[in-house]
Design an enzyme around this catalytic site. Structure first.
Site, PDB file in Angstrom:
ATOM      1  N   GLU A  32      -3.849  -3.312  -4.547  1.00  0.00           N
ATOM      2  CA  GLU A  32      -2.839  -4.189  -3.946  1.00  0.00           C
ATOM      3  C   GLU A  32      -3.117  -5.676  -4.118  1.00  0.00           C
ATOM      4  O   GLU A  32      -3.060  -6.435  -3.150  1.00  0.00           O
ATOM      5  CB  GLU A  32      -2.686  -3.844  -2.447  1.00  0.00           C
ATOM      6  CG  GLU A  32      -2.339  -2.381  -2.221  1.00  0.00           C
ATOM      7  CD  GLU A  32      -2.170  -2.018  -0.753  1.00  0.00           C
ATOM      8  OE1 GLU A  32      -2.495  -2.842   0.115  1.00  0.00           O
ATOM      9  OE2 GLU A  32      -1.715  -0.898  -0.478  1.00  0.00           O
ATOM     10  N   GLU A  49      -0.343   7.869  -4.204  1.00  0.00           N
ATOM     11  CA  GLU A  49      -0.283   7.997  -2.735  1.00  0.00           C
ATOM     12  C   GLU A  49       1.105   8.463  -2.314  1.00  0.00           C
ATOM     13  O   GLU A  49       1.734   7.896  -1.408  1.00  0.00           O
ATOM     14  CB  GLU A  49      -0.612   6.651  -2.072  1.00  0.00           C
ATOM     15  CG  GLU A  49      -1.916   6.057  -2.556  1.00  0.00           C
ATOM     16  CD  GLU A  49      -2.362   4.811  -1.791  1.00  0.00           C
ATOM     17  OE1 GLU A  49      -1.735   4.472  -0.766  1.00  0.00           O
ATOM     18  OE2 GLU A  49      -3.338   4.184  -2.227  1.00  0.00           O
TER      19      GLU A  49
HETATM   20  C1  XIL Z   1      -4.021   4.104   4.969  1.00  0.00           C
HETATM   21  C2  XIL Z   1      -4.564   5.348   5.664  1.00  0.00           C
HETATM   22  O1  XIL Z   1      -3.741   6.427   5.329  1.00  0.00           O
HETATM   23  C3  XIL Z   1      -4.599   5.127   7.156  1.00  0.00           C
HETATM   24  O2  XIL Z   1      -5.216   6.217   7.804  1.00  0.00           O
HETATM   25  C4  XIL Z   1      -5.345   3.828   7.478  1.00  0.00           C
HETATM   26  O3  XIL Z   1      -5.250   3.578   8.861  1.00  0.00           O
HETATM   27  C5  XIL Z   1      -4.777   2.662   6.719  1.00  0.00           C
HETATM   28  O4  XIL Z   1      -4.759   2.954   5.332  1.00  0.00           O
HETATM   29  N1  XIL Z   1      -2.214   1.935   0.728  1.00  0.00           N
HETATM   30  C6  XIL Z   1      -3.489   2.373   0.470  1.00  0.00           C
HETATM   31  C7  XIL Z   1      -4.143   3.308   1.397  1.00  0.00           C
HETATM   32  O5  XIL Z   1      -4.042   2.075  -0.607  1.00  0.00           O
HETATM   33  O6  XIL Z   1      -5.531   3.116   1.467  1.00  0.00           O
HETATM   34  C8  XIL Z   1      -3.549   3.227   2.780  1.00  0.00           C
HETATM   35  O7  XIL Z   1      -4.122   4.264   3.574  1.00  0.00           O
HETATM   36  C9  XIL Z   1      -2.050   3.340   2.714  1.00  0.00           C
HETATM   37  C10 XIL Z   1      -1.464   2.210   1.907  1.00  0.00           C
END
Ligand code: XIL
Length: 396
Positions: free
Chosen positions: A181, A294
């Site tokens: 990101e 994701e």
């Molecule tokens: C999220 C997790 O799913 C949560 O449990 C945590 O509280 C915050 O992070 N982008 C990403 C992930 O790259 O690491 C994130 O995961 C969601 C958004």
């Protein structure tokens, strides 16, 4: 900064009691939140008998790409949930435990208990594809990395972080999200011509070369690992254009980038299908592989990669039949695109396991419901594999 809401350990006593009493964690009525336990579970989209014969995602997409889930297994997952991971998926990503603030909370402190347990579980359970997440990020990252604002010192900290983590699991992790990101959300026609990097501690202290350095350090720490740039919203609009500018520069600087992770946090309302289709081809034109890293498609409330941007765990109402169908349609369209690009796509990873084990809890974003039963979306996804293998038979 948003930290992991570590609500699970507090439920351990309740879990132990339920297990001792013979209750199934996937039984209706059991929920982590009080608000959930009072509500009926979402109706399964197929009769229960179908569960036993449900095809396995990792098998149906064997000739396309790996299919993964994210979770800090084994943690406090139930046996049923762990079995679902083992059966359905051939790739696993640690959802939180390898993030900087959890594994490396201060300069001289590493916490490898959960990461070692995660790796051991994956190896013991023959998970072929372990994807590491994430070496560098701006969230879930201690401020200590940037203290003093001294470029050389911050670069040294970055290197020892990457050495310490990627080096520890060298040869065991197939691919890593090296930088997560890095591109800003606010984009327009002007920023589309630039990298439009997010104003993070890394950018402030090291400058734009922090990305190239991170990829080089990761390559040194684990020469065989496939290295990814990972982000959300990069499939469309000015953010996509910026991602192309950034990746071209990284490749020019000989950063060992193997692929791009399109996170894929979407909602049934407004998935940019055409842009997604084009963006995968764009990344391939740079010689890069793509992972959908994701994936989740919420059916209620906002989505997007932003932390805290969704409804959290507050309000949970069961999905309606129409919502489940709209979600199945959305997943079908997405997988039609993924299958089309199977030569470029290495892996599709769902962000979570089921509608209980998801950061979008209450928005029912995944293929399995809270009781681990396949939803309509599951069958819609499987159907896309069937179509691609037997196009004529499937259209009859
Ligand atoms: C999220 C997790 O799913 C949560 O449990 C945590 O509280 C915050 O992070 N982008 C990403 C992930 O790259 O690491 C994130 O995961 C969601 C958004």
């Amino acid at each position: 900064m948003h930290e992991t809401p570590d609500f699970l350990p507090r439920r351990r006593d309740a879990l132990a009691f339920l297990l001792a009493s013979g209750a199934s964690l996937c039984s209706p009525g059991f929920g982590f939140g009080a608000e959930q336990s009072a509500r009926p579970a979402a109706a399964p989209s197929k009769p229960a008998a179908a569960d036993r014969t449900a095809p396995l995602l990792k098998d149906v997409f064997k000739s396309h790409f790996a299919v993964g889930m994210a979770g800090d297994v084994p943690g406090n997952y139930s046996e049923r949930e762990l079995a679902l991971v083992r059966e359905q998926f051939n790739a696993v990503t640690p959802e939180n435990c390898m993030k900087p603030s959890l594994v490396h909370p201060s300069e001289n402190q590493w916490r490898f208990e959960r990461t070692d347990a995660f790796m051991n579980w994956c190896v013991e359970n023959k998970i072929a594809f372990i994807h590491g997440h994430t070496l560098l990020w701006h969230h879930q990252t201690g401020d200590w990395f940037f203290q003093g604002d001294d470029k050389a010192v911050v670069i040294q900290r970055m290197k020892s972080h990457i050495d310490g983590l990627a080096g520890r699991y060298k040869g065991k992790i197939r691919s890593w999200d090296v930088v997560n990101e890095a591109i800003d959300d606010r984009g327009d026609a002007r920023t589309a011509e630039t990298e439009n990097l997010r104003k993070t501690g890394w950018l402030r202290t090291v400058g734009p070369e922090f990305l190239t350095l991170a990829f080089q350090f990761a390559r040194q720490a684990d020469p065989a690992a496939q290295l990814y740039y990972n982000d959300y919203g990069i499939e469309a609009g000015p953010k996509h254009a910026s991602s192309m500018v950034l990746l071209r520069r990284l490749l020019k600087e000989k950063a060992p980038v193997y692929g791009v992770g399109i996170q894929g946090h979407w909602s049934t309302r407004g998935i940019p299908y055409d842009a997604l289709d084009r963006s995968i081809a764009d990344y391939a034109s740079l010689g890069l592989k793509v992972a959908i890293s994701e994936l989740d498609v919420t059916i209620a409330g906002a989505s997007g990669g932003q932390l805290g941007g969704a409804g959290g765990r507050r309000e949970v109402r069961p999905p309606t039949a129409e919502e489940l169908q709209a979600q199945a349609d959305a997943y079908a369209k997405l997988f039609a695109i993924f299958v089309k690009h199977k030569d470029v796509i290495d892996r599709i990873t769902f962000w979570g396991l089921n509608d209980r084990r998801t950061w979008r809890y209450g928005q029912h974003p995944l293929l399995f419901d809270a009781e681990c039963r396949p939803k309509s979306a599951f069958w819609a996804v499987v159907e896309q594999a069937n179509r691609s293998i037997r196009p004529a038979a499937a259209s009859r």
